[in-house]
Design an enzyme around this catalytic site. Structure first.
Site, PDB file in Angstrom:
ATOM      1  N   THR A  72     -26.962   9.365  15.241  1.00  0.00           N
ATOM      2  CA  THR A  72     -27.513   9.476  16.603  1.00  0.00           C
ATOM      3  C   THR A  72     -27.495  10.942  17.042  1.00  0.00           C
ATOM      4  OG1 THR A  72     -26.772   7.256  17.126  1.00  0.00           O
ATOM      5  CG2 THR A  72     -27.247   8.695  18.998  1.00  0.00           C
ATOM      6  N   ASN A 151     -34.311   0.013   9.639  1.00  0.00           N
ATOM      7  CA  ASN A 151     -33.057  -0.723   9.751  1.00  0.00           C
ATOM      8  C   ASN A 151     -33.255  -2.232   9.903  1.00  0.00           C
ATOM      9  OD1 ASN A 151     -34.009   0.841  12.119  1.00  0.00           O
ATOM     10  ND2 ASN A 151     -32.676  -0.516  13.255  1.00  0.00           N
ATOM     11  N   GLN A 179     -30.244   4.382   6.975  1.00  0.00           N
ATOM     12  CA  GLN A 179     -30.143   3.110   6.244  1.00  0.00           C
ATOM     13  C   GLN A 179     -30.316   3.302   4.741  1.00  0.00           C
ATOM     14  OE1 GLN A 179     -29.481  -0.092   7.291  1.00  0.00           O
ATOM     15  NE2 GLN A 179     -29.122   0.629   9.368  1.00  0.00           N
ATOM     16  N   SER A 199     -25.350   8.845   8.546  1.00  0.00           N
ATOM     17  CA  SER A 199     -24.121   8.374   9.202  1.00  0.00           C
ATOM     18  C   SER A 199     -23.192   7.761   8.161  1.00  0.00           C
ATOM     19  CB  SER A 199     -24.490   7.273  10.211  1.00  0.00           C
ATOM     20  OG  SER A 199     -24.001   7.569  11.481  1.00  0.00           O
ATOM     21  N   HIS A 201     -20.684   5.597   8.292  1.00  0.00           N
ATOM     22  CA  HIS A 201     -20.237   4.189   8.316  1.00  0.00           C
ATOM     23  C   HIS A 201     -21.265   3.219   7.742  1.00  0.00           C
ATOM     24  CE1 HIS A 201     -22.447   2.551  11.936  1.00  0.00           C
ATOM     25  NE2 HIS A 201     -22.646   3.845  12.108  1.00  0.00           N
ATOM     26  N   THR A 237     -13.468  21.646  17.343  1.00  0.00           N
ATOM     27  CA  THR A 237     -12.510  21.536  16.242  1.00  0.00           C
ATOM     28  C   THR A 237     -12.996  20.521  15.208  1.00  0.00           C
ATOM     29  OG1 THR A 237     -10.737  22.086  17.762  1.00  0.00           O
ATOM     30  CG2 THR A 237     -10.083  21.004  15.706  1.00  0.00           C
ATOM     31  N   CYS A 325     -31.114  -7.249  24.114  1.00  0.00           N
ATOM     32  CA  CYS A 325     -30.938  -7.888  25.418  1.00  0.00           C
ATOM     33  C   CYS A 325     -30.925  -6.804  26.477  1.00  0.00           C
ATOM     34  CB  CYS A 325     -29.620  -8.648  25.466  1.00  0.00           C
ATOM     35  SG  CYS A 325     -29.704 -10.153  24.504  1.00  0.00           S
TER      36      CYS A 325
HETATM   37  N1  PLP Z   1     -30.794   5.509  12.565  1.00  0.00           N
HETATM   38  C1  PLP Z   1     -30.841   4.315  11.956  1.00  0.00           C
HETATM   39  C2  PLP Z   1     -32.022   3.974  11.125  1.00  0.00           C
HETATM   40  C3  PLP Z   1     -29.799   3.407  12.114  1.00  0.00           C
HETATM   41  O1  PLP Z   1     -29.857   2.220  11.515  1.00  0.00           O
HETATM   42  C4  PLP Z   1     -28.696   3.776  12.923  1.00  0.00           C
HETATM   43  C5  PLP Z   1     -27.592   2.819  13.177  1.00  0.00           C
HETATM   44  O2  PLP Z   1     -27.793   1.624  13.277  1.00  0.00           O
HETATM   45  C6  PLP Z   1     -28.680   5.045  13.526  1.00  0.00           C
HETATM   46  C7  PLP Z   1     -29.755   5.879  13.311  1.00  0.00           C
HETATM   47  C8  PLP Z   1     -27.555   5.501  14.392  1.00  0.00           C
HETATM   48  O3  PLP Z   1     -26.382   5.652  13.659  1.00  0.00           O
HETATM   49  P1  PLP Z   1     -24.997   5.943  14.410  1.00  0.00           P
HETATM   50  O4  PLP Z   1     -24.855   4.865  15.448  1.00  0.00           O
HETATM   51  O5  PLP Z   1     -23.982   5.868  13.361  1.00  0.00           O
HETATM   52  O6  PLP Z   1     -25.084   7.275  15.055  1.00  0.00           O
END
Ligand code: PLP
Length: 385
Positions: A72, A151, A179, A199, A201, A237, A325
């Site tokens: 993001t 996604n 993704q 990202s 995670h 930091t 939603c």
């Molecule tokens: N872009 C895509 C295609 C995503 O699927 C996501 C998370 O679902 C993001 C950006 C945002 O990632 P984060 O929430 O880890 O910043």
């Protein structure tokens, strides 16, 4: 009851090796990575190693990687802030209609900073329409932002072709690879992109950490000011635990890419085949190929997706819908809508995303649970099939 997790597109379980690195950075190498003393330098070595790992993951050079708090932030930086640092190439941003909300809203920020924005269409399979894209590029364009894989559907976009067209039109190119990373091979030079967001995670790394790749020589203004971290471009930091975890996740994503993709694909394909053959009227949303090995988006006629999600959750299965939603009403997914899917069908769409948390027999268990839930929902509130 052991729960079944089929929502790997939302997030992934942190790998034990990643947790070890995070703990090491918190318990042992807890110094400030900007400090000159030994504690600082041992933390610094973790940051440097992670930078090399992330660079290797995307085929970049370490000095082209900037650590952020996640995709993001990376997208907000590269796209939302672009009017402040991309000059002499016009004042227009071209993106696609199916970007993640952080891409859509970053385009809005670029607009608020004075740029004109245009969104190229996608076809009914969810793939960027290169004809519409070429038309959009006819007006002088400074930056293009097209995601590498969607996604919601997993559809892989023709980023290599789009980046070539953008380059010929004199525009720089950003791709949101959030993704795609860890699920398919990504190489910034093969793709020909100037900026790339990711990202941790989404590929078994920690939450709240990610990176922005910036091609050497491509313009960039600081996102955060107030320190020399990230070569003065992203002050604050160093998040050493997060960055160290991202580094290990990146190493693992390289090492296990094929194995993980094969595993996710075998579970996804078995579920897909079962759902399409056992449940009347089901259809795939998005094209079958090119698609990430993990993603499956299915239309269940006559079924409210939110009700199905709840029924599966009660049965111990985690899945997702693409709808959002807002103020008490459910809005259909903008991705499915952009593909020309009518509202009623979009509100009957379910996303299943497989990954390391799954074992082979789960596709069969999920299939039976979905069959039961769909039958019950169709009986209790029959909608036109
Ligand atoms: N872009 C895509 C295609 C995503 O699927 C996501 C998370 O679902 C993001 C950006 C945002 O990632 P984060 O929430 O880890 O910043």
């Amino acid at each position: 009851m052991r729960r079944i997790y089929l929502d790997h597109a939302a997030t992934t379980r942190t790998a034990p090796e990643v947790i070890d690195a995070v703990v090491q950075a918190m318990q042992v190498d807890w110094g400030n990575a900007s400090s000159s003393h030994a504690q600082g330098q041992s933390a610094r070595r973790m940051v440097d190693a992670a930078r090399i790992a992330v660079a290797t993951l995307v085929g970049a050079r370490p000095e082209e990687i900037y650590f952020t708090s996640g995709a993001t932030e990376s997208v907000n930086w590269a796209v939302g802030l672009a009017p402040e640092f991309i000059q002499g190439r016009g004042d227009r941003l071209v993106s696609s209609a199916i970007e993640h909300p952080c891409g859509l809203e970053s385009a809005g920020r670029a607009q608020a900073r004075g740029w004109i924005t245009a969104a190229a269409r996608v076809d009914s399979g969810g793939i960027l329409d290169l004809g519409s894209f070429q038309e959009a590029l006819a007006v002088k364009t400074a930056l293009v932002s097209v995601m590498l894989a969607n996604n919601e559907t997993g559809t892989i976009q023709p980023v290599k072709e789009a980046a070539r067209m953008a380059r010929e039109a004199g525009a720089l190119f950003h791709t949101d690879a959030t993704q795609a990373i860890g699920r398919t091979r990504v190489d910034v030079n093969e793709l020909g992109v100037d900026y790339l967001s990711l990202s941790a995670h989404k590929f078994y790394g920690p939450k709240g950490v990610g990176a922005l790749y910036v091609r050497k020589g491509a313009p960039l203004e600081p996102f955060m000011r107030g320190g020399e971290q990230e070569r003065g471009k992203r002050a604050g930091t160093f998040n050493v635990p997060g960055i160290a975890g991202l580094g290990v996740a990146a190493d693992m994503a390289v090492e296990f890419l094929d194995k993980r993709a094969d595993h996710a694909r075998s579970i996804r394909d078995a579920l897909e085949q079962g759902l399409l053959s056992r449940i009347t009227g089901t259809e795939l949303n998005g094209c079958r190929e090119p698609r990430l090995p993990s993603h499956l988006n299915i239309y269940f006629p006559g079924v409210d997706a939110e009700a199905l999600l709840m029924a599966l959750d009660v049965a111990g299965i985690a899945v997702s819908t693409g709808s959002a939603c807002s103020s008490g009403t459910t809005e259909p997914s903008h991705v499915l809508t952009a593909m020309g899917i009518p509202r009623a069908r979009a509100l009957s769409a379910m996303r299943f995303t497989s990954g390391e948390d799954n074992v082979a027999e789960e596709s069969g268990l999920v299939l039976e649970a979905v069959v039961t839930a769909v039958e019950r929902l169709r009986r209790s509130s029959p909608r036109a099939l």
